[in-house]
Design an enzyme around this catalytic site. Structure first.
Site, PDB file in Angstrom:
ATOM      1  N   GLY A 220      39.121  38.794  30.982  1.00  0.00           N
ATOM      2  CA  GLY A 220      38.239  37.743  31.496  1.00  0.00           C
ATOM      3  C   GLY A 220      38.089  36.575  30.531  1.00  0.00           C
ATOM      4  O   GLY A 220      37.806  35.452  30.957  1.00  0.00           O
TER       5      GLY A 220
ATOM      6  N   GLU B  17      44.398  44.150  31.439  1.00  0.00           N
ATOM      7  CA  GLU B  17      43.649  45.033  32.346  1.00  0.00           C
ATOM      8  C   GLU B  17      44.465  46.240  32.785  1.00  0.00           C
ATOM      9  O   GLU B  17      43.914  47.304  33.058  1.00  0.00           O
ATOM     10  CB  GLU B  17      43.174  44.250  33.588  1.00  0.00           C
TER      11      GLU B  17
END
Ligand code: CAA
Length: 258
Positions: free
Chosen positions: A109, A132
């Site tokens: 993020g 991720e």
């Protein structure tokens, strides 16, 4: 008293936001994202501000969504709280230029937050990754969409599928960042760029940002038409007349941001 998750300062016409969870490498939890969203909207509404600068620490711009918080969430938790949409997309509402000054880790993020900014200025220590996949997750704050648009499918697939980390130099070569500067120079260099941009006519900056973003979201002919309308609209602007007359008079323009 709890530590503020972001710090804000105003430098001339630049609104600066510093992500401030150093012990967690600026991991992005709800509190930080809510505070970031509020600060962005406040600076966007402030007529004295012409550009916004987001930065982190020397070690991390941000190491991604807060894994400690997410680890036990269920589908219903994320669906009901509007995870990502609720506070991660506020930056898309900002009409003024937003510049990311990135040193150290910009991961998950954190990388996606930088990608949502209009210009990324990277220190030589900056490292960009969408890791991720290592968590059996996926980049969910725009990474799978903005990264291929920024650097093309081949490099984006590599980063998303293998968790490959890019150095600042690689990110520069691939077009992920706008400029790379030595670490010690990042704060001053980023503020200098932000100050230069903030000194230009604000409505012209906003029109340019809108038009460039259209390039991603419309056909070429639609985008060209939009650009032409924005160009025509410039002739309704006092600043554009001032800018052109100042050039002809060989003097510095004085913009009223109208
Ligand atoms: N969430 C929560 N805490 C984090 C974090 C994160 N994303 N990243 C780092 N931290 C914490 C660590 O748990 C550690 O805390 P403790 O000291 O309490 O143990 C502290 O920050 C320092 O981290 P490290 O000890 O790991 O520091 P390092 O220098 O050895 O490694 C790193 C740095 C490579 C960035 C490593 O911390 C790392 O891999 N972090 C996770 C990166 C990641 O997977 N990001 C994606 C998150 S998911 C996401 O973002 C989804 C989305 O699309 C929105």
């Amino acid at each position: 008293m709890a530590r503020a998750t972001i710090l804000t300062e105003i430098h001339g016409r630049v609104g600066m936001i510093r992500l401030n969870r150093p012990a967690q490498l600026n991991a992005l939890n709800d509190e930080l994202m809510d505070a970031l969203g509020t600060a962005l909207l406040d600076f966007d509404a402030n007529t004295e501000i012409g550009a916004i600068l987001i930065t982190g620490s020397d070690k991390a711009f941000a190491a991604g969504a807060d894994i400690a918080v997410m680890a036990n969430w269920s589908y219903m938790d994320v669906y009901q709280r509007g995870f990502i949409t609720r506070n991660w997309e506020t930056i898309r509402q900002v009409r003024k230029p937003v510049i990311a000054a990135v040193a150290g880790y910009a991961m998950g993020g954190g990388c996606e937050l930088a990608l949502a900014c209009d210009i990324i200025i990277a220190a030589e220590s900056a490292q960009f990754a969408l890791p991720e996949i290592k968590l059996a997750m996926l980049p969910g704050a725009g990474g799978t969409q903005r990264l291929p648009r920024a650097i093309g499918k081949a490099k984006a697939m590599d980063m998303c599928l293998s968790a490959r980390m890019l150095s600042a130099q690689e990110a520069d070569r691939y077009g992920l960042v706008s400029r790379v500067v030595p670490d010690a120079e990042l704060p001053a260099a980023a503020l200098k760029v932000a100050t230069q941009i903030a000194g230009y006519s604000l409505p012209a900056l906003m029109a340019i940002k809108e038009a460039v973003n259209r390039a991603h979201e419309s056909s070429l002919s639609e985008g060209i038409l939009f650009e032409r309308r924005e160009l025509h609209a410039r002739f309704a602007s006092e600043d554009a007349h001032e800018g052109m007359h100042a050039f002809l008079d060989k003097r510095k323009p004085v913009f009223q941001h109208r």
